[in-house]
Each structure stands twice: as structure tokens, then as C-alpha cells.
Design an enzyme around this catalytic site. Structure first.
Site, PDB file in Angstrom:
ATOM      1  N   CYS A   1      72.024  59.925 -56.740  1.00 16.95           N
ATOM      2  CA  CYS A   1      72.773  58.674 -56.903  1.00 16.95           C
ATOM      3  C   CYS A   1      74.181  58.932 -57.448  1.00 16.95           C
ATOM      4  O   CYS A   1      75.035  59.423 -56.746  1.00 16.95           O
ATOM      5  CB  CYS A   1      71.984  57.679 -57.755  1.00 16.95           C
ATOM      6  SG  CYS A   1      72.619  56.000 -57.593  1.00 16.95           S
TER       7      CYS A   1
ATOM      8  N   HIS B   1      66.892  57.584 -54.744  1.00 16.47           N
ATOM      9  CA  HIS B   1      66.247  58.043 -55.980  1.00 16.47           C
ATOM     10  C   HIS B   1      64.881  58.669 -55.696  1.00 16.47           C
ATOM     11  O   HIS B   1      63.850  58.030 -55.911  1.00 16.47           O
ATOM     12  CB  HIS B   1      66.103  56.885 -56.971  1.00 16.47           C
ATOM     13  CG  HIS B   1      67.373  56.515 -57.656  1.00 16.47           C
ATOM     14  ND1 HIS B   1      67.781  57.086 -58.847  1.00 16.47           N
ATOM     15  CD2 HIS B   1      68.351  55.655 -57.300  1.00 16.47           C
ATOM     16  CE1 HIS B   1      68.952  56.590 -59.201  1.00 16.47           C
ATOM     17  NE2 HIS B   1      69.328  55.715 -58.278  1.00 16.47           N
TER      18      HIS B   1
ATOM     19  N   GLU C   1      63.272  60.731 -57.365  1.00 19.02           N
ATOM     20  CA  GLU C   1      62.440  60.889 -58.579  1.00 19.02           C
ATOM     21  C   GLU C   1      61.522  59.687 -58.792  1.00 19.02           C
ATOM     22  O   GLU C   1      60.479  59.807 -59.425  1.00 19.02           O
ATOM     23  CB  GLU C   1      63.328  61.123 -59.814  1.00 19.02           C
ATOM     24  CG  GLU C   1      63.994  59.887 -60.416  1.00 19.02           C
ATOM     25  CD  GLU C   1      65.194  59.377 -59.631  1.00 19.02           C
ATOM     26  OE1 GLU C   1      65.506  59.964 -58.574  1.00 19.02           O
ATOM     27  OE2 GLU C   1      65.804  58.386 -60.075  1.00 19.02           O
TER      28      GLU C   1
END
Ligand code: MN
Length: 254
Positions: A110, A214, A216
Site C-alpha cells: 500500500c 493488502h 497481509e
């Protein structure tokens, strides 16, 4: 070898009236699940000590957060700019420079892809909705882990190999985006409007990969390709550490 240490850049914010330094646990969980040991890097350390902060660190994860100050790419702040942090910009630019110089694997997420792009001479849309309106909503109200738009990946790219696919549906939690990609980066992922959402370094250089979404937040989903992405990154950090240790051993003998 022992698990590689992954430096993760942090935010400094006031929570419950107290200033704190930290990162979303999702980054740490993704690194841990991939076999790495996360180390939180706060910009309170200061850019001048970035090289020291990275000692003993085998890979760098540049995380999400504030908008980058547009002065770094020669623009005045737009009305829609979210509050930047000069200290975080400075610290992360220094971390990135040191990590590159040491050949550490680098993963940008990001803000991370934006930071890397700006550090290497690229520019950003300060606000996609007003500066590059399109059919894709990059800041939907869905949850952080909700897959909301398509990404086409370049065949034979690091990201396509890591995810094991040439198209993915990703989450999207950003209002800025890549305008001009830095000349030394290769674009390897695009949304349906052609916005660049993944970029990487040369194959023959040290491991450098960055994404606008994202991963994660999704690494723990069943059979998530994003878990493979983090394993590739941690594996690259392990290999880089082995190479460095071999080099140091050679010098000690020599
Ligand atoms: Mn997006």
C-alpha cells in the site's frame, strides 16, 4: 538457519490519549506464519539511525499508512491529501536506501509501493477519485479482508510466480495510486482501468516486490495465495542472510 528477521515499518499515532508506535498485527502474523521474525521499526528512531536500525535485519517490509508528502515528487498538496508524516517519510526513505544498498529483500504494501515508487523517481495520484476517476472503487466500505476488484498480473513476474496465478481478486484500501512508475521498476499488476497495482525490481537484482493491496489481511484465508507471497519474501530474506554470512565467513578466513 535460524528464522530471518523482518523489519516492519510502523506508524506513530495517538490511541486512547497516548502516543504509541506500532503496526497492524496482520503484518506481523503474516510474517510469523511465513517463518520470519518481525521487528517493528518506529520512525521515532530518526532517519540518521536508519542504517543502525537495520543491522541484523534480513528483509524490510514497508507497511501501509499516511499519505506521502507530495513535495517528494514535486507537487503541492492537493485538497484531498490525507495528513502526511514528514518524519515517517524521511525514516522510510532512509530505510529503503539502506536496504537496497545492502541487497535486502524488500516488500512494499500500500503506502509501501508508493514510497518505493517515489524513492526511485516516480509520482503518485494524490487522490484517485478526484484525479483519476474510473469504474473501480479502490476504497470500498467492505471489510479490510474483502476481495473487491480484479488484478491482472504479468506472466513470468515475481508476483505471478509467488501467487501462482495470472489474475487475482484483491482487497483495496487506498485512495492514492501510482501515476508515473519509476523507470527502474517493472509494472506487473493492473486493475481493470489500467492502474498499476504491483511493481517489482529487476530479476537479476535483489528481491523487490510491491503491491497496492493488502495481502497481509488475506494470508490466513483458506488456501490464500497471499500466504505464498509472504513465504517467498521470507525465503528471499533467508537466502540473502545466508549469502551475507557466507561472504563474511570468507572474509574472516581470507
Ligand atoms: Mn485497488
Amino acid at each position: 538457519m535460524s528464522p530471518p528477521r523482518i523489519g516492519v515499518s510502523a506508524v506513530v499515532r495517538v490511541w486512547d490519549g497516548i502516543e504509541r508506535s506500532g503496526v497492524n498485527s496482520a503484518y506481523l502474523r503474516a510474517v510469523i506464519a511465513a517463518g520470519g521474525v518481525p521487528v517493528i521499526l518506529s520512525h521515532l528512531t530518526g532517519a540518521a539511525l536508519a542504517a543502525r536500525a537495520l543491522e541484523g535485519v534480513d528483509g524490510l517490509l514497508l507497511s501501509g499508512g499516511e499519505d506521502i508528502h507530495p513535495s517528494w515528487y514535486g507537487e503541492a498538496p492537493a485538497e484531498q491529501l490525507w495528513p502526511p508524516s514528514r518524519e515517517r517519510d524521511l525514516f522510510e526513505l532512509a530505510l529503503f536506501a539502506v536496504a537496497r544498498q545492502r541487497g535486502l529483500p524488500i516488500l512494499g504494501v500500500c503506502r509501501g509501493i508508493q514510497l518505493i515508487n517515489v524513492a526511485l523517481g516516480g509520482t503518485l495520484y494524490q487522490d484517485l477519485r478526484s484525479q483519476r476517476p474510473g469504474a473501480v472503487d479502490h476504497f470500498p466500505s467492505a471489510g479490510r479482508e474483502a476481495r473487491s476488484h480484479h488484478i491482472r498480473l504479468a506472466p513470468d513476474s515475481r508476483i505471478a510466480r509467488a501467487l501462482g496465478a495470472e489474475a487475482v481478486i484483491v482487497n483495496s484500501i487506498h485512495h492514492q495510486g501510482i501515476k508515473q512508475l519509476a523507470p527502474s521498476l517493472r509494472p506487473t499488476g493492473w486493475d481493470d482501468d489500467g492502474l498499476i497495482e504491483a511493481a517489482e525490481g529487476r530479476e537479476d537484482a535483489s528481491w523487490l516486490l510491491a503491491v497496492q493491496w493488502h495481502p497481509e489481511e488475506m494470508h490466513a484465508q483458506d488456501a490464500a495465495p497471499e500466504a505464498r507471497l509472504f513465504r517467498e519474501f521470507v525465503r528471499a530474506a533467508e537466502l540473502a542472510a545466508e549469502l551475507l554470512n557466507a561472504e563474511l565467513a570468507k572474509r574472516a578466513v581470507g
